[in-house]
Design a protein around this motif. Structure first.
Motif, mmCIF file in Angstrom:
data_model
loop_
_atom_site.group_PDB
_atom_site.id
_atom_site.type_symbol
_atom_site.label_atom_id
_atom_site.label_comp_id
_atom_site.label_asym_id
_atom_site.label_seq_id
_atom_site.Cartn_x
_atom_site.Cartn_y
_atom_site.Cartn_z
ATOM 1 N N MET A 239 8.425 144.726 14.218
ATOM 2 C CA MET A 239 9.481 145.696 14.023
ATOM 3 C C MET A 239 9.210 146.958 13.913
ATOM 4 S SD MET A 239 12.759 143.844 12.448
ATOM 5 C CE MET A 239 14.061 144.849 12.237
ATOM 6 N N ASP A 240 8.646 147.411 12.797
ATOM 7 C CA ASP A 240 8.293 148.862 12.951
ATOM 8 C C ASP A 240 8.314 149.118 13.722
ATOM 9 O OD1 ASP A 240 8.665 147.734 9.562
ATOM 10 O OD2 ASP A 240 6.889 148.207 9.236
ATOM 11 N N GLU A 241 7.007 149.329 14.230
ATOM 12 C CA GLU A 241 6.971 150.372 15.552
ATOM 13 C C GLU A 241 7.745 150.377 16.764
ATOM 14 O OE1 GLU A 241 2.251 148.185 15.445
ATOM 15 O OE2 GLU A 241 3.030 147.981 17.345
ATOM 16 N N PHE A 242 8.551 148.629 16.531
ATOM 17 C CA PHE A 242 9.643 149.066 17.074
ATOM 18 C C PHE A 242 11.119 150.350 17.098
ATOM 19 C CE2 PHE A 242 14.039 147.979 17.673
ATOM 20 C CZ PHE A 242 14.517 147.268 19.757
ATOM 21 N N ALA A 269 16.784 145.468 4.618
ATOM 22 C CA ALA A 269 17.791 146.659 4.784
ATOM 23 C C ALA A 269 17.414 147.737 3.509
ATOM 24 C CB ALA A 269 18.834 146.126 3.532
ATOM 25 N N PHE A 270 16.540 147.828 2.465
ATOM 26 C CA PHE A 270 15.245 148.594 2.108
ATOM 27 C C PHE A 270 14.541 149.079 2.297
ATOM 28 C CE2 PHE A 270 17.315 145.980 -1.572
ATOM 29 C CZ PHE A 270 18.080 147.303 -2.294
ATOM 30 N N ARG A 271 13.463 148.587 3.145
ATOM 31 C CA ARG A 271 12.326 149.445 4.024
ATOM 32 C C ARG A 271 12.872 150.395 5.009
ATOM 33 N NH1 ARG A 271 9.346 145.206 5.902
ATOM 34 N NH2 ARG A 271 9.972 145.121 8.194
ATOM 35 N N TYR A 272 14.030 150.064 5.803
ATOM 36 C CA TYR A 272 14.660 150.939 7.113
ATOM 37 C C TYR A 272 15.086 152.300 6.500
ATOM 38 C CZ TYR A 272 12.205 147.733 9.922
ATOM 39 O OH TYR A 272 10.769 146.484 10.477
ATOM 40 N N LEU A 273 16.085 151.936 5.256
ATOM 41 C CA LEU A 273 16.471 152.913 4.454
ATOM 42 C C LEU A 273 15.750 154.325 3.961
ATOM 43 C CD1 LEU A 273 19.704 154.296 4.063
ATOM 44 C CD2 LEU A 273 18.892 153.260 1.162
#
Ligand SMILES: NC(=O)C1=CN([C@@H]2O[C@H](COP(=O)(O)OP(=O)(O)OC[C@H]3O[C@@H](n4cnc5c(N)ncnc54)[C@H](OP(=O)(O)O)[C@@H]3O)[C@@H](O)[C@H]2O)C=CC1
Ligand SMILES: CC(=O)C(=O)O
Ligand SMILES: [Mg+2]
Length: 576
Positions: A239-242, A269-273
């Motif tokens: 998901m991170d790569e995507f 939510a926290f990670r991608y923010l």
């Protein structure tokens, strides 16, 4: 074919006396020219040649007695004639695609009635059933299968140059309803309808986006109508790569785009923010928008409660029931505000207590999720404290905020205890949709003898209590994101800074009218949403300028009233 009529074919005809009708029309023309010349020279709008009537009004294409005003009433009557909220949702969704001007006119003129249909609570049911009630494509769908090819998917969007705001969800935590997979598209659509209605964002510049990364919702995976991939959610690494590719391609395809992350489950939510907030203009609505709206409501509640207790806001003791993205997001916003009010960072942190599914969150309890660590208490080390009544007794909170998805968690005993220790208890059951609210307004009023200062995530009806009408507040980020987004795109902000979010909160808090204050409201009436959004947008633009993240030097030269006028001029209005 025929030639144009001529009065005379004689070469002398120019000098001949014209016939009477020609004389009459020439006289009329000269008189009208004398009367109208001053208006023309001032460029008065109504004297400009009329533009051709819209397609829908061309002669013969509508019934002879068709009238737009009556038609708006007809559409409203059709809406009100439907019994079930979901039928109303489907009707409005259809209307939005058939006739967006009429849809938004109805929204603007009936905000309090229509918002609960296109947004919470009904949008929750619409998301649950999205794959069953689906009619036609709306928005953009990007799936894990598009990895490596996301650019081409985004470039399929038909109005690529106009795109300014996108609400992006992966459907992993829709309202309090859990993992709804691609059915989460309904929430992106609903939020963007509020951007248009609430802040006048051009409808064609909005893109609802749903990312299909699988779902862990087994019932959906087995449902033949389900519209998403039949697979479990992908790994964190995949998901991170995507997401890295998606965010990069979004800014390539839509260079003027601001992105709102919506309803990602808490860890994501926290990670991608954190991962993208300094790189792209992005904010997380559940963490930051909720933080801003709740701070605003608390500021107004604290003013009302201090009339009874004399207590300033920074002396309040805030107990959170729920320590997810919304709970911790609000706690962070409050802590930051307390420091602006003169508390040290540590003093501000100590105003906050969290409860999660295991009870009071404290350091020595055992392993804690990353996002809970900062607010974990270090002044308690006894056995786990799991009963909310015991925790209230221990903390003695002045405010109890529910962001837990646990319906009815604020029992009559909880409400009575809050009333026993506070002259005006602040009780905000903020979970959505309405059936997951921690308590109803009626319960809160009755069990606190009418002293409660109340706001909920989804709307409740007003209550009569001992001859007075009491109004519930709606503490929902819908008061924040339209104005925040408008300010961000008008200022061409390269980031959405904490100061911009805080400005939106303070802007909302100080936007109440005298009448609203006198009625004891914590939030302005939703009918004034456009006015509120314009006010918030100005504050957000100023904060963006101070943070030096704008690309709009011309706005910096304006004073506040010029800026406010510009913001209002930029708002789209339905032309029905
Ligand atoms: N009003 C508004 O504007 C907004 C409202 N919300 C609403 O807030 C709610 C929560 O959202 P979000 O934070 O993202 O969701 P999460 O699922 O991340 O958080 C829910 C929290 O509640 C806790 N919890 C669950 N069950 C219990 C229980 N029995 N007792 C005590 N705590 C419990 C969870 O504990 P644990 O961590 O142990 O699992 C978790 O900390 C949703 O209903 C959402 O709709 C969200 C955003 C905006
Ligand atoms: C309001 C909102 O964003 C939520 O409940 O998730
Ligand atoms: Mg949300």
């Amino acid at each position: 074919m025929f030639d144009p009529p001529s009065f005379s074919s004689s070469p002398l005809s120019a000098f001949a006396i014209p016939p009477f009708p020609v004389l009459l029309s020439s006289f009329f023309f000269i008189v009208m020219t004398i009367i109208l010349t001053p208006y023309w020279s001032k460029g008065v709008q109504r004297l400009k040649p009329a533009s051709p009537p819209p397609e829908k009004l061309r002669h013969g294409l509508v019934p002879s007695a068709f009238n737009e005003g009556v038609h708006a009433e007809r559409a409203l009557a059709q809406l009100r004639g439907k019994d079930q909220p979901l039928e109303k949702y489907i009707f409005l969704s259809r209307l939005k695609s058939d006739d967006p001007d009429l849809f938004y006119k109805l929204c603007l003129e009936n905000m309090a009635e229509i918002t609960p249909i296109i947004y919470t609570p009904t949008v929750g049911d619409a998301c649950i059933k999205f794959s069953h009630i689906y009619r036609r494509p709306e928005g953009l769908w990007v799936s894990i299968k598009d990895k490596g090819n996301i650019k081409n998917v985004l470039n399929n969007w038909p109005r690529i140059d106009e795109a300014r705001i996108s609400v992006v969800t992966d459907g992993s935590r829709i309202l309090g309803l859990g993992d709804l997979g691609v059915n989460g598209m309904g929430i992106s659509i609903g939020k963007l309808s509020l951007y248009v209605a609430g802040a006048g964002i051009l409808p064609q510049s909005t893109i609802p986006i749903c990312l299909d990364l699988g779902t862990n919702n087994q019932a959906f995976l087995e449902d033949p109508f389900y519209l998403g991939l039949r697979q479990k959610r992908v790994s964190e690494q995949e998901m991170d790569e995507f997401m890295d590719e998606f965010m990069h391609e979004m800014t390539q395809a839509f260079p003027k785009m601001m992105i709102q992350f919506e309803d990602f489950s808490t860890d994501k939510a926290f990670r991608y923010l954190e991962r993208y907030r300094r790189q792209y203009p992005v904010f997380n609505d559940d963490i930051q928008g909720t933080g801003a709206v709740v701070l605003s409501g608390l500021m107004n509640a604290a003013k009302l409660s201090s009339a009874a207790s004399g207590m300033p806001l920074n002396a309040h003791r805030i107990l959170f029931f729920g320590a997810g993205s919304a709970g911790v997001g609000v706690a962070t916003q409050l802590q930051s505000f307390f420091t602006l009010q003169g508390l040290s960072v540590e003093e501000a942190r100590r105003r906050i207590w969290l409860i999660d599914s295991q009870g009071l969150v404290y350091e020595s309890r055992g392993r804690l999720a990353e996002h809970k660590k900062y607010f974990a208490r270090n002044d308690y080390s006894g056995p786990p404290m799991t009963d909310i009544l015991d925790i209230i007794d221990y903390v003695k909170p002045t405010a109890l905020l529910g962001l837990s998805t646990i319906s009815g968690a604020f029992t009559p005993e909880v409400l009575q205890l809050m009333a026993a220790i506070n002259p005006r208890p602040i009780i905000f059951p903020l979970s959505n949709p309405v059936r997951l609210s921690e308590c109803s307004f009626n319960d809160a009023v009755v069990n606190t003898n009418g002293t409660v200062l109340f706001a909920s995530g989804s709307p409740f009806p007003e209550q009569e209590f001992v001859g007075r009408v009491l109004y519930p507040g709606q503490g929902n980020n819908m008061y924040i994101f339209p104005g925040l987004g408008l300010g961000a795109i008008l200022s061409r902000a390269t980031q959405v800074t904490d100061s911009m979010v805080e400005a939106s909160s303070l802007g909302l808090a100080n936007s109440l009218t005298e009448e609203e204050h006198a009625a004891g409201l914590l939030y302005p009436r939703v009918e004034r949403i456009r006015e509120i959004s314009a006010h918030i947008a100005v504050q957000v633009i100023r904060a963006a300028q101070k943070a030096n993240v704008t690309h709009s030097p011309e706005l910096a030269k304006m004073d506040d009233s010029q800026l406010h006028a510009l913001v209002k001029r930029k708002m789209w209005n339905p032309s029905f």
